[in-house]
Design an enzyme around this catalytic site. Structure first.
Site, PDB file in Angstrom:
ATOM      1  N   LYS A 254     -12.834  -0.560  -3.915  1.00  0.00           N
ATOM      2  CA  LYS A 254     -12.002  -1.771  -4.008  1.00  0.00           C
ATOM      3  C   LYS A 254     -12.214  -2.657  -2.786  1.00  0.00           C
ATOM      4  O   LYS A 254     -12.495  -3.854  -2.914  1.00  0.00           O
ATOM      5  CB  LYS A 254     -10.542  -1.366  -4.126  1.00  0.00           C
ATOM      6  CG  LYS A 254      -9.523  -2.450  -3.791  1.00  0.00           C
ATOM      7  CD  LYS A 254      -8.113  -1.888  -3.818  1.00  0.00           C
ATOM      8  CE  LYS A 254      -7.080  -2.839  -3.259  1.00  0.00           C
ATOM      9  NZ  LYS A 254      -7.045  -2.858  -1.784  1.00  0.00           N
ATOM     10  N   ASN A 255     -12.061  -2.091  -1.598  1.00  0.00           N
ATOM     11  CA  ASN A 255     -12.083  -2.936  -0.404  1.00  0.00           C
ATOM     12  C   ASN A 255     -13.479  -3.472  -0.084  1.00  0.00           C
ATOM     13  O   ASN A 255     -13.597  -4.505   0.581  1.00  0.00           O
ATOM     14  CB  ASN A 255     -11.497  -2.180   0.800  1.00  0.00           C
ATOM     15  CG  ASN A 255      -9.985  -2.002   0.649  1.00  0.00           C
ATOM     16  OD1 ASN A 255      -9.359  -2.669  -0.185  1.00  0.00           O
ATOM     17  ND2 ASN A 255      -9.407  -1.099   1.414  1.00  0.00           N
TER      18      ASN A 255
ATOM     19  N   ARG B 155      -4.523 -10.046  -1.031  1.00  0.00           N
ATOM     20  CA  ARG B 155      -4.596 -10.213   0.411  1.00  0.00           C
ATOM     21  C   ARG B 155      -5.996 -10.659   0.832  1.00  0.00           C
ATOM     22  O   ARG B 155      -6.163 -11.513   1.682  1.00  0.00           O
ATOM     23  CB  ARG B 155      -4.235  -8.885   1.072  1.00  0.00           C
ATOM     24  CG  ARG B 155      -4.357  -8.938   2.566  1.00  0.00           C
ATOM     25  CD  ARG B 155      -3.606  -7.845   3.257  1.00  0.00           C
ATOM     26  NE  ARG B 155      -3.834  -7.905   4.690  1.00  0.00           N
ATOM     27  CZ  ARG B 155      -3.220  -8.722   5.529  1.00  0.00           C
ATOM     28  NH1 ARG B 155      -2.318  -9.563   5.066  1.00  0.00           N
ATOM     29  NH2 ARG B 155      -3.497  -8.721   6.810  1.00  0.00           N
TER      30      ARG B 155
ATOM     31  N   CYS C 213      -0.444  -6.184  -0.883  1.00  0.00           N
ATOM     32  CA  CYS C 213       0.607  -5.185  -0.715  1.00  0.00           C
ATOM     33  C   CYS C 213       1.514  -5.535   0.450  1.00  0.00           C
ATOM     34  O   CYS C 213       1.056  -5.921   1.512  1.00  0.00           O
ATOM     35  CB  CYS C 213      -0.009  -3.807  -0.482  1.00  0.00           C
ATOM     36  SG  CYS C 213      -0.471  -3.019  -2.013  1.00  0.00           S
TER      37      CYS C 213
ATOM     38  N   ARG D 263       1.671  -7.940   8.362  1.00  0.00           N
ATOM     39  CA  ARG D 263       0.213  -7.842   8.379  1.00  0.00           C
ATOM     40  C   ARG D 263      -0.346  -9.207   8.768  1.00  0.00           C
ATOM     41  O   ARG D 263      -0.868  -9.950   7.941  1.00  0.00           O
ATOM     42  CB  ARG D 263      -0.307  -7.383   7.019  1.00  0.00           C
ATOM     43  CG  ARG D 263       0.156  -5.984   6.679  1.00  0.00           C
ATOM     44  CD  ARG D 263      -0.216  -5.597   5.270  1.00  0.00           C
ATOM     45  NE  ARG D 263      -1.623  -5.246   5.139  1.00  0.00           N
ATOM     46  CZ  ARG D 263      -2.218  -5.071   3.963  1.00  0.00           C
ATOM     47  NH1 ARG D 263      -1.548  -5.208   2.856  1.00  0.00           N
ATOM     48  NH2 ARG D 263      -3.490  -4.752   3.913  1.00  0.00           N
ATOM     49  N   PRO D 264      -0.213  -9.565  10.051  1.00  0.00           N
ATOM     50  CA  PRO D 264      -0.650 -10.893  10.482  1.00  0.00           C
ATOM     51  C   PRO D 264      -2.173 -11.032  10.410  1.00  0.00           C
ATOM     52  O   PRO D 264      -2.888 -10.034  10.263  1.00  0.00           O
ATOM     53  CB  PRO D 264      -0.184 -10.956  11.946  1.00  0.00           C
ATOM     54  CG  PRO D 264       0.032  -9.554  12.366  1.00  0.00           C
ATOM     55  CD  PRO D 264       0.287  -8.730  11.149  1.00  0.00           C
TER      56      PRO D 264
ATOM     57  N   ASP E 243      -4.672   4.419   3.981  1.00  0.00           N
ATOM     58  CA  ASP E 243      -4.525   4.254   2.533  1.00  0.00           C
ATOM     59  C   ASP E 243      -4.377   5.586   1.789  1.00  0.00           C
ATOM     60  O   ASP E 243      -4.136   5.591   0.574  1.00  0.00           O
ATOM     61  CB  ASP E 243      -5.715   3.470   1.957  1.00  0.00           C
ATOM     62  CG  ASP E 243      -5.625   1.983   2.277  1.00  0.00           C
ATOM     63  OD1 ASP E 243      -4.589   1.544   2.802  1.00  0.00           O
ATOM     64  OD2 ASP E 243      -6.607   1.258   2.004  1.00  0.00           O
TER      65      ASP E 243
ATOM     66  N   ARG F 181      -3.708  -2.600  -9.418  1.00  0.00           N
ATOM     67  CA  ARG F 181      -4.480  -3.430  -8.483  1.00  0.00           C
ATOM     68  C   ARG F 181      -5.633  -2.647  -7.872  1.00  0.00           C
ATOM     69  O   ARG F 181      -6.601  -3.250  -7.395  1.00  0.00           O
ATOM     70  CB  ARG F 181      -3.580  -3.934  -7.342  1.00  0.00           C
ATOM     71  CG  ARG F 181      -2.579  -4.975  -7.766  1.00  0.00           C
ATOM     72  CD  ARG F 181      -1.880  -5.557  -6.557  1.00  0.00           C
ATOM     73  NE  ARG F 181      -2.853  -5.676  -5.475  1.00  0.00           N
ATOM     74  CZ  ARG F 181      -2.576  -5.573  -4.191  1.00  0.00           C
ATOM     75  NH1 ARG F 181      -1.363  -5.354  -3.811  1.00  0.00           N
ATOM     76  NH2 ARG F 181      -3.519  -5.689  -3.301  1.00  0.00           N
TER      77      ARG F 181
HETATM   78  C1  UD1 Z   1      -7.650  -3.429   4.984  1.00  0.00           C
HETATM   79  C2  UD1 Z   1      -7.553  -2.859   3.601  1.00  0.00           C
HETATM   80  C3  UD1 Z   1      -6.298  -1.998   3.453  1.00  0.00           C
HETATM   81  C4  UD1 Z   1      -6.216  -0.963   4.565  1.00  0.00           C
HETATM   82  C5  UD1 Z   1      -6.422  -1.603   5.934  1.00  0.00           C
HETATM   83  C6  UD1 Z   1      -6.524  -0.569   7.047  1.00  0.00           C
HETATM   84  C7  UD1 Z   1      -8.644  -4.582   2.310  1.00  0.00           C
HETATM   85  C8  UD1 Z   1      -8.510  -5.633   1.270  1.00  0.00           C
HETATM   86  N1  UD1 Z   1      -7.515  -3.942   2.638  1.00  0.00           N
HETATM   87  O1  UD1 Z   1      -6.526  -4.292   5.141  1.00  0.00           O
HETATM   88  O2  UD1 Z   1      -6.360  -1.352   2.191  1.00  0.00           O
HETATM   89  O3  UD1 Z   1      -4.944  -0.357   4.541  1.00  0.00           O
HETATM   90  O4  UD1 Z   1      -7.649  -2.366   5.937  1.00  0.00           O
HETATM   91  O5  UD1 Z   1      -7.596   0.296   6.834  1.00  0.00           O
HETATM   92  O6  UD1 Z   1      -9.734  -4.291   2.785  1.00  0.00           O
HETATM   93  N2  UD1 Z   1      -3.593  -6.818  12.399  1.00  0.00           N
HETATM   94  C9  UD1 Z   1      -3.074  -7.821  13.208  1.00  0.00           C
HETATM   95  N3  UD1 Z   1      -3.689  -9.054  13.185  1.00  0.00           N
HETATM   96  C10 UD1 Z   1      -4.782  -9.315  12.431  1.00  0.00           C
HETATM   97  C11 UD1 Z   1      -5.310  -8.286  11.607  1.00  0.00           C
HETATM   98  C12 UD1 Z   1      -4.685  -7.052  11.619  1.00  0.00           C
HETATM   99  O7  UD1 Z   1      -2.097  -7.614  13.911  1.00  0.00           O
HETATM  100  O8  UD1 Z   1      -5.308 -10.444  12.475  1.00  0.00           O
HETATM  101  C13 UD1 Z   1      -2.917  -5.484  12.406  1.00  0.00           C
HETATM  102  C14 UD1 Z   1      -1.787  -5.405  11.380  1.00  0.00           C
HETATM  103  O9  UD1 Z   1      -0.762  -4.624  11.896  1.00  0.00           O
HETATM  104  C15 UD1 Z   1      -2.419  -4.670  10.222  1.00  0.00           C
HETATM  105  C16 UD1 Z   1      -3.396  -3.710  10.940  1.00  0.00           C
HETATM  106  O10 UD1 Z   1      -3.833  -4.466  12.089  1.00  0.00           O
HETATM  107  O11 UD1 Z   1      -1.476  -3.968   9.461  1.00  0.00           O
HETATM  108  C17 UD1 Z   1      -4.604  -3.313  10.132  1.00  0.00           C
HETATM  109  O12 UD1 Z   1      -5.222  -4.498   9.676  1.00  0.00           O
HETATM  110  P1  UD1 Z   1      -6.680  -4.600   9.077  1.00  0.00           P
HETATM  111  O13 UD1 Z   1      -7.537  -3.460   9.576  1.00  0.00           O
HETATM  112  O14 UD1 Z   1      -7.146  -5.978   9.279  1.00  0.00           O
HETATM  113  O15 UD1 Z   1      -6.392  -4.336   7.567  1.00  0.00           O
HETATM  114  P2  UD1 Z   1      -6.474  -5.333   6.351  1.00  0.00           P
HETATM  115  O16 UD1 Z   1      -7.774  -6.063   6.387  1.00  0.00           O
HETATM  116  O17 UD1 Z   1      -5.206  -6.068   6.222  1.00  0.00           O
END
Ligand code: UD1
Length: 427
Positions: free
Chosen positions: A22-23, A93, A117, A122-123, A305, A397
């Protein structure tokens, strides 16, 4: 309302094959917006998030059409820089990848603040910081992010956290920036490597994906090409854990066992027999499993996950187990529902202490997000009586044919209630 009814205590046994990741799919599909010609992306999972992304691409002017259930043809030649703030973009997302891809290609882009989700804050500040370092101006107004640059220039970018999304988004923009971009403390997840491999295949120059330093020499002319998505490590881990909670014997195929090392190691520590070969893993659960401490971490650590599914398993294992969540905030929203099934868990901030050995009992529960839903299904497989999971759309999803696959392993699961809208309405 549609729900999944699970009659528990059926031992899972047999073979199951996982779909594409998926990702990875949700990043390679928008990466095709950077291409200079037609791309054919194969091994796509046919899940709701992918259907939404196909709609996003078509609304941007890319001609995206399914050749079969797992193969997508994208012709990005006629794409125009318009705002991706329509409903399909808000649902997922990963629609934020449109920003990086379009910024690189057109010097401007706009997208709705991401949906997806809802587990904790999740900034996307690291994405924004990365775009700014490449020379873009970023404005967030009325729920829409606008990015524009007269010229994108390569830059040295350090990520405060090894964010998957920020690493991929910066890569997507940087392939069209002038000169060298270096991402330090980059995410190492297999789907980051998959996107880099795809971009390199169509002509980009990216080195170091899979390590914490990625170097992108931007400005190469990109073409089209055919690409096959990697298997889904989270789907694979879900079936490994589902087998274990039922005392079963499940052989998971079409995977890359190396991606599963943290999960295999944890299940072995708990007393499961885990055998690997080139592209499959077989998990056999011992009669008595041991409790375990699990700390989620970025890859190659234990994936966040799979934390909710692992928690469901640990509630049934005699003894005290501890889960520490270090990747996301507030990812224990499903625990209240597990407690309603009889689990005994004490949550303190990012830590959950599980007083295991509970006899779970089926009841009406509701998914608050994708993996939360999967945790409750996992618990339902081991529970006495019937569990009925509402908010099934979250699970759809991320998992293709989940109920059919579980049934093929011997589970007693049935979709009831309103029928899902057909694929056509998403494309
Ligand atoms: C992706 C995956 C999700 C998985 C996550 C962690 C996709 C579509 N989703 O989500 O399934 O759970 O990786 O392996 O690929 N953060 C910030 N600022 C930012 C970005 C991230 O503070 O600009 C923090 C947030 O607390 C966030 C955490 O880092 O919850 C992890 O974020 P990130 O690794 O970017 O995950 P996603 O891309 O949201």
């Amino acid at each position: 309302m549609e729900h999944l009814a699970i009659t528990g205590m059926q031992r899972l046994a047999g073979h199951v094959s996982v779909n594409g990741a998926k990702n990875a799919a949700l990043a390679v599909i928008p990466a095709a917006l950077c291409a200079g010609g037609v791309c054919v992306i194969d091994n796509l999972p046919m899940i709701d998030d992918v259907k939404s992304y196909i709609d996003v691409l078509n609304r941007l002017g890319a001609r995206a059409e399914l050749l079969d259930n797992h193969t997508l043809r994208v012709d990005p030649v006629h794409v125009a820089p318009v705002t991706a703030d329509f409903d399909s973009a808000k649902k997922i997302r990963a629609s934020y990848y449109v920003l990086g891809a379009m910024l690189g290609r057109f010097g401007e882009a706009a997208a709705a603040l991401p949906g997806g989700c809802n587990f904790g804050a999740r900034p996307i500040d690291f994405h924004i910081k990365g775009f700014e370092a490449l020379g873009a101006e970023v404005i967030v107004e009325h729920g829409v992010i606008y990015v524009r640059a007269d010229e994108l220039k390569g830059a040295h970018i350090y990520l405060d956290f090894a964010s998957v999304g920020a690493t991929i988004n910066i890569m997507l923009a940087a392939v069209n920036a002038k000169g060298l971009t270096v991402i330090e403390n980059a995410a190492k997840e297999p789907h980051v490597v998959d996107v880099a491999n795809f971009l390199n295949y169509i002509g980009a120059n990216i080195r170091g994906a899979g390590t914490n330093t990625i170097r992108i020499n931007g400005g190469e002319r990109l073409r089209g090409g055919d690409y096959t998505i990697i298997p889904d490590m989270i789907e694979a881990g879900t079936f490994m854990i589902a087998g274990a909670i039922t005392g079963g014997d499940v052989h998971v195929h079409n995977i890359i066992p190396k991606h599963m090392e943290s999960v295999s190691a944890k299940l072995r520590e708990m007393n499961c027999v885990v055998d690997e070969d080139e592209d499959s893993i077989r998990v056999r659960a011992a009669e008595l499993l041991s409790p375990a401490n699990v700390k989620t971490q970025v890859y190659p650590g234990f994936p966040t996950d799979l934390q909710p599914q692992m928690c469901a398993l640990l509630t049934t294992v005699q003894g005290t187990s501890i889960i520490r969540e270090t990747v996301t905030d507030n990812r224990f929203q499903y625990i209240g529902e597990l407690e309603r099934m009889g689990a005994r868990i004490h949550v303190d901030g990012r830590q959950a202490v599980i007083d295991g050995g509970a006899v779970l009992s089926g009841t009406d529960v509701s998914a608050s997000d994708l993996r939360a839903g999967m945790s409750l299904i996992t618990a339902g497989l081991a529970a006495v009586g019937e569990t009925r999971l509402a908010n099934l759309h979250y699970v759809d999803r991320g998992y293709e044919d989940l109920d059919e696959k579980l049934r093929s392993l011997g589970a007693c699961v049935e979709r009831r209630g309103a029928v899902k809208s057909d694929v056509g309405s998403y494309i």
